[in-house]
Write a protein that holds these residues in place. Structure first.
Motif, PDB file in Angstrom:
ATOM      1  N   LEU A  55       0.990  -0.776  -0.186  1.00  0.00           N
ATOM      2  CA  LEU A  55      -0.153   0.149   0.179  1.00  0.00           C
ATOM      3  C   LEU A  55       0.946   1.230   0.335  1.00  0.00           C
ATOM      4  CD1 LEU A  55      -3.604  -0.836   2.349  1.00  0.00           C
ATOM      5  CD2 LEU A  55      -3.083  -0.088  -0.059  1.00  0.00           C
ATOM      6  N   THR A  56       1.626   1.077   0.777  1.00  0.00           N
ATOM      7  CA  THR A  56       2.945   2.216   0.904  1.00  0.00           C
ATOM      8  C   THR A  56       4.006   2.868  -0.420  1.00  0.00           C
ATOM      9  OG1 THR A  56       3.563   1.564   3.089  1.00  0.00           O
ATOM     10  CG2 THR A  56       5.000   3.128   1.719  1.00  0.00           C
ATOM     11  N   ALA A  57       3.837   1.484  -0.982  1.00  0.00           N
ATOM     12  CA  ALA A  57       4.407   1.616  -2.423  1.00  0.00           C
ATOM     13  C   ALA A  57       3.521   1.960  -3.479  1.00  0.00           C
ATOM     14  CB  ALA A  57       5.260   0.465  -3.222  1.00  0.00           C
ATOM     15  N   SER A  58       1.801   1.540  -3.217  1.00  0.00           N
ATOM     16  CA  SER A  58       1.478   2.335  -4.338  1.00  0.00           C
ATOM     17  C   SER A  58       0.684   3.894  -3.806  1.00  0.00           C
ATOM     18  CB  SER A  58       0.297   1.666  -4.014  1.00  0.00           C
ATOM     19  OG  SER A  58      -1.142   1.419  -3.515  1.00  0.00           O
ATOM     20  N   GLY A  59       1.275   4.556  -2.846  1.00  0.00           N
ATOM     21  CA  GLY A  59       1.528   5.442  -2.680  1.00  0.00           C
ATOM     22  C   GLY A  59      -0.284   6.126  -1.228  1.00  0.00           C
ATOM     23  N   CYS A  60      -0.586   4.711  -0.576  1.00  0.00           N
ATOM     24  CA  CYS A  60      -1.079   5.272   0.533  1.00  0.00           C
ATOM     25  C   CYS A  60      -0.569   5.800   1.442  1.00  0.00           C
ATOM     26  CB  CYS A  60      -1.809   3.878   0.732  1.00  0.00           C
ATOM     27  SG  CYS A  60      -3.055   4.006   2.430  1.00  0.00           S
ATOM     28  N   GLN A  61      -0.829   6.632   2.397  1.00  0.00           N
ATOM     29  CA  GLN A  61      -0.447   7.649   2.966  1.00  0.00           C
ATOM     30  C   GLN A  61      -0.671   7.445   4.299  1.00  0.00           C
ATOM     31  OE1 GLN A  61      -2.193  11.230   0.560  1.00  0.00           O
ATOM     32  NE2 GLN A  61      -0.186  12.409   1.655  1.00  0.00           N
ATOM     33  N   ILE A  62      -2.158   6.544   4.599  1.00  0.00           N
ATOM     34  CA  ILE A  62      -2.262   6.286   5.821  1.00  0.00           C
ATOM     35  C   ILE A  62      -3.461   4.612   5.892  1.00  0.00           C
ATOM     36  CG2 ILE A  62      -4.073   6.457   7.579  1.00  0.00           C
ATOM     37  CD1 ILE A  62      -4.011   9.312   7.381  1.00  0.00           C
ATOM     38  N   VAL A  63      -3.049   3.867   7.188  1.00  0.00           N
ATOM     39  CA  VAL A  63      -3.349   2.798   6.496  1.00  0.00           C
ATOM     40  C   VAL A  63      -4.478   2.221   7.264  1.00  0.00           C
ATOM     41  CG1 VAL A  63      -1.913   1.357   7.744  1.00  0.00           C
ATOM     42  CG2 VAL A  63      -3.229   0.126   5.913  1.00  0.00           C
ATOM     43  N   ARG A  64      -5.660   1.589   7.527  1.00  0.00           N
ATOM     44  CA  ARG A  64      -6.747   1.642   8.831  1.00  0.00           C
ATOM     45  C   ARG A  64      -6.676  -0.322   8.610  1.00  0.00           C
ATOM     46  NH1 ARG A  64     -12.029   1.704   8.728  1.00  0.00           N
ATOM     47  NH2 ARG A  64     -11.729   2.513   6.835  1.00  0.00           N
ATOM     48  N   VAL A  65      -6.663  -0.853  10.349  1.00  0.00           N
ATOM     49  CA  VAL A  65      -6.479  -1.963  10.068  1.00  0.00           C
ATOM     50  C   VAL A  65      -7.739  -2.967  11.291  1.00  0.00           C
ATOM     51  CG1 VAL A  65      -4.168  -2.623  10.290  1.00  0.00           C
ATOM     52  CG2 VAL A  65      -4.947  -2.219  12.229  1.00  0.00           C
ATOM     53  N   ALA A  66      -8.563  -3.670  10.744  1.00  0.00           N
ATOM     54  CA  ALA A  66      -9.388  -3.915  11.778  1.00  0.00           C
ATOM     55  C   ALA A  66      -8.766  -4.770  13.304  1.00  0.00           C
ATOM     56  CB  ALA A  66     -10.061  -5.029  11.328  1.00  0.00           C
ATOM     57  N   CYS A  67      -9.404  -4.506  14.296  1.00  0.00           N
ATOM     58  CA  CYS A  67      -9.319  -5.295  16.067  1.00  0.00           C
ATOM     59  C   CYS A  67     -10.339  -6.053  16.063  1.00  0.00           C
ATOM     60  CB  CYS A  67      -8.490  -4.182  16.233  1.00  0.00           C
ATOM     61  SG  CYS A  67      -7.718  -4.023  18.135  1.00  0.00           S
ATOM     62  N   PRO A  68     -10.397  -6.842  15.772  1.00  0.00           N
ATOM     63  CA  PRO A  68     -11.395  -7.664  16.093  1.00  0.00           C
ATOM     64  C   PRO A  68     -11.035  -8.499  17.954  1.00  0.00           C
ATOM     65  CG  PRO A  68     -10.932  -8.432  14.096  1.00  0.00           C
ATOM     66  CD  PRO A  68     -10.349  -7.895  14.306  1.00  0.00           C
ATOM     67  N   THR A  69     -10.076  -8.745  17.552  1.00  0.00           N
ATOM     68  CA  THR A  69     -10.200  -9.983  18.680  1.00  0.00           C
ATOM     69  C   THR A  69      -8.711  -9.931  19.299  1.00  0.00           C
ATOM     70  OG1 THR A  69      -7.918 -11.495  17.172  1.00  0.00           O
ATOM     71  CG2 THR A  69     -10.601 -11.709  16.500  1.00  0.00           C
ATOM     72  N   GLN A  70      -7.872 -10.543  20.585  1.00  0.00           N
ATOM     73  CA  GLN A  70      -7.091 -10.245  21.277  1.00  0.00           C
ATOM     74  C   GLN A  70      -5.851  -9.858  20.967  1.00  0.00           C
ATOM     75  OE1 GLN A  70      -7.129  -8.565  24.253  1.00  0.00           O
ATOM     76  NE2 GLN A  70      -4.787  -8.207  24.241  1.00  0.00           N
ATOM     77  N   ASP A  71      -5.820 -11.132  19.938  1.00  0.00           N
ATOM     78  CA  ASP A  71      -4.361 -11.759  18.895  1.00  0.00           C
ATOM     79  C   ASP A  71      -4.240  -9.822  18.085  1.00  0.00           C
ATOM     80  OD1 ASP A  71      -4.562 -14.124  20.181  1.00  0.00           O
ATOM     81  OD2 ASP A  71      -5.105 -14.709  18.255  1.00  0.00           O
TER      82      ASP A  71
END
Ligand code: SF4
Length: 371
Positions: A55-71
């Motif tokens: 994503l960074t290489a494609s020009g993305c500036q901010i990334v979001r990640v889901a966090c549904p579990t303790q892991d």
């Protein structure tokens, strides 16, 4: 780096307060940023970091990640530390993951305090933790998860319902003196979404994260997002954007960047001005345009290349561009900055254009035009 904003963006920007998502300023006149979201299991640190790198290489500036579990929560610290771009943790319902994300050094957290109001004093504690760590919060209202009370009041997810929900959520933080907030009010219908953001823009000065939610597969989602973002950004509304596609996230970034470039909110890079072809065409324009596009892919300088099928509009457009070709009689007239520099047989058009483009790009880089 991100290219500078050119001289004439589509509109003056709405005045909004500024928040910092890591090193990326959002609102307050900062360039509109492009974001996306990973599709990997966040707990799979290797895969997630790999996707973030793409994503960074494609020009993305901010990334979001889901966090549904303790892991997933446990993985955040490593991901936030190793990611090249700021990471936002996306959390629903569980306050404990909000604290984990803030502690982990995430650049921001997306959470709706309305979801966690039931957990007595948790909103206050989140406001305090976020303030202590300088972590901004995105309040993300979605048509699909609208508060039941508002659904009953409005009957469905109308623009008014989305805005009331967002401002109510914001007020839950404001009660505790916390205003380091950006807001989204997403809907899958661009018409509803545009109305919602317009109303929201008038009623607060928070920076706004634009998104058409569940926009669909690539073609439909691209159109819906481009139309909706265009309508809003042309009125100066929007500080960061996320195109949602049922497609790999790097595609979302590509579309987002192209939308900003089209609106002059970002320096245009390579631009192919090719004609649609018609009964006068003396060359296969589609094929030629595709080959030129492929040959020049990855070029970072703002270069307008005209690919024209015949000599009617051909020379005119080709002259307006940095570089161009007008085809006719099995030959191509190659123009550079309005001058015919050579005439080549059809089979040599692509390679000649690419050669000339490289020369211009080199010159531009020397002159400091490139980013
Ligand atoms: Fe037709 Fe020529 Fe115009 Fe292309 S440039 S659309 S071929 S008239």
């Amino acid at each position: 780096g991100v290219p500078e904003v050119p001289v004439r963006p589509i509109a003056e920007r709405r005045v909004s307060r500024q928040i910092m998502v890591g090193p990326v300023a959002v609102g307050g006149g900062a360039p509109v940023s492009v974001q996306s979201m990973t599709t990997t299991r966040t707990s799979d640190i290797g895969a997630t970091l790999q996707q973030i790198a793409e994503l960074t290489a494609s020009g993305c500036q901010i990334v979001r990640v889901a966090c549904p579990t303790q892991d997933d929560a446990d993985a955040l610290a490593t991901i936030a530390r190793k990611s090249q771009i700021p990471v936002i943790a996306d959390i629903h319902f569980q306050p404990k993951y909000v604290f984990a994300a803030i502690e982990a050094g995430c650049a921001a957290v997306r959470v709706n305090p309305g979801n966690i109001k039931q957990f007595d004093d948790k909103v206050k504690e989140i406001a305090r933790a976020a303030k202590d760590h300088g972590t901004p919060i995105r309040i993300g209202v979605n048509a699909g998860s609208l508060d039941r009370r508002l659904l009953q009041k409005y009957g469905r997810a109308t623009p008014e319902a989305l805005v009331e929900s967002a401002l109510w959520e914001a007020s839950l933080f404001e009660e505790h003196g916390f205003r380091d907030i950006k807001i989204s009010v997403k809907h899958n219908d661009p018409v509803v979404m545009v109305a919602a953001y317009q109303q929201l823009a008038e009623q607060c000065d928070y920076p706004l994260h634009l998104g058409v939610t569940e926009a669909g597969p690539a073609f439909q989602g691209t159109i819906k997002s481009a139309v909706a973002f265009g309508a809003l950004l042309s009125r100066g509304i929007g500080d960061t954007i996320r195109v949602s596609l049922s497609a790999p996230p790097a595609e979302e970034v590509k579309v987002g960047i192209q939308i900003l470039e089209s609106l002059n909110l970002r320096q245009r890079r390579l631009e192919i001005v090719s004609c649609p072809s018609c009964g006068r065409a003396q060359v296969d324009v589609y094929k030629l345009a595709d080959e030129v596009t492929a040959g020049l892919e990855g070029m970072e300088v703002p270069l307008r290349v005209a690919v024209m099928g015949c000599v009617v509009n051909g020379p005119g457009e080709a002259r307006e561009a940095d570089l161009g070709v007008a085809s006719g009689n099995g030959k191509g007239q190659i123009f550079v900055k309005g001058e015919v520099v050579k005439t080549v047989p059809e089979s040599k058009i692509v390679e000649t254009l690419i050669e000339e483009a490289m020369k211009i790009a080199e010159q531009m880089e020397q002159d400091g035009v490139a980013s």
